[in-house]
Design an enzyme around this catalytic site. Structure first.
Site, short mmCIF file in Angstrom:
data_model
loop_
_atom_site.label_atom_id
_atom_site.label_comp_id
_atom_site.label_asym_id
_atom_site.label_seq_id
_atom_site.Cartn_x
_atom_site.Cartn_y
_atom_site.Cartn_z
CG ASP A 12 -1.69 1.23 1.29
OD1 ASP A 12 -2.31 1.53 0.12
OD2 ASP A 12 -2.05 1.70 2.71
CG ASP A 14 -1.73 7.41 1.25
OD1 ASP A 14 -1.08 8.42 0.93
OD2 ASP A 14 -2.58 7.25 0.10
#
Length: 235
Positions: A12, A14
């Site tokens: 991922d 963020d």
């Protein structure tokens, strides 16, 4: 549990590659306040952490009966990007982990709920863009964003990897659910500045990811071939 050798690590963005979530939650809380919605950062994290813009907008519509229009999204995006350019920092150790994955012959990519321009801005602002280009996948590439598995399955297919041999590195409950639904192993990264939210900790514990760690280089303990996935959830 016995595991296959890892073919692909899916990061991922963020809260995993860049320490963006505290900034993003502050900007979101301020933007929602303009719409008359009063929630704090913990409430915003519980509702929206790891979700796509479309998913966030639908959640706001259902809970608060407020429509999120394009003007709102544009203003929020401009405020967020301005702060990213000034404040955003990388998660320590990402560059060293990527170098180690390359040495072991393990592929890697990023798959994020954010729009591609935001992913690229975040990575460029923190000096990480060259490490992930061109293997960047956005929720805008699939019909359903996290917590649906679509994005992770799309990334695995594009990278030529079997989902069962993929490891997802996620910080959000929505992302963990998506990885589990995709049939992938998932490690919860808890080294971001936002992970002290009480609702976040409770949601994470309930989902039981395969492992949990808060120093990025600890990831290398979990991807070095076949064997057992050590649970680091109490570390």
């Amino acid at each position: 549990m016995a595991i296959k050798p890892t073919q692909l690590v899916i990061f991922d963005c963020d809260g995993v590659l860049v320490d963006s979530e505290p900034i993003a939650l502050e900007v979101l809380v301020e933007a929602l306040a303009v719409k008359g919605i009063a929630i704090d950062a913990d409430g915003a994290a519980e509702r929206f952490l790891g979700r796509s813009i479309a998913s966030m907008a639908e959640a706001v519509r259902q809970e608060f009966q407020v429509e999120i229009d394009q003007v709102f999204l544009t203003h929020m995006r401009e405020a967020l990007y301005a702060r990213f350019r000034q404040e955003l920092q990388p998660i320590a150790g990402v560059d060293r982990v990527v170098a180690a994955l390359k040495e072991q012959g393990i592929s890697w990519c990023v798959a994020s709920s954010s729009q591609r321009e935001r992913i690229e801005l975040s990575l460029a602002a923190t000096g990480l863009l060259d490490l992930f280009t061109p293997s960047i996948f956005s929720a805008t590439m699939v019909e359903h964003g996290k917590p649906a598995p679509d994005l992770f399955l799309h990334a695995a297919a594009a990278m030529g990897a079997d989902p069962s041999a993929c490891m997802v590195i996620e910080d959000s409950p929505a992302g963990i659910v998506a990885a589990q639904a995709a049939g992938m192993r998932v490690c919860a990264f808890t080294g971001g500045s936002h992970t002290n939210h009480a609702s976040y900790q409770a949601a994470l514990a309930a989902l039981k990811p395969d492992a949990r760690f808060d120093a990025m280089e600890d990831l290398l303990h979990f991807v070095g071939g076949a064997g057992r996935l050590e649970d680091n959830s109490d570390a």
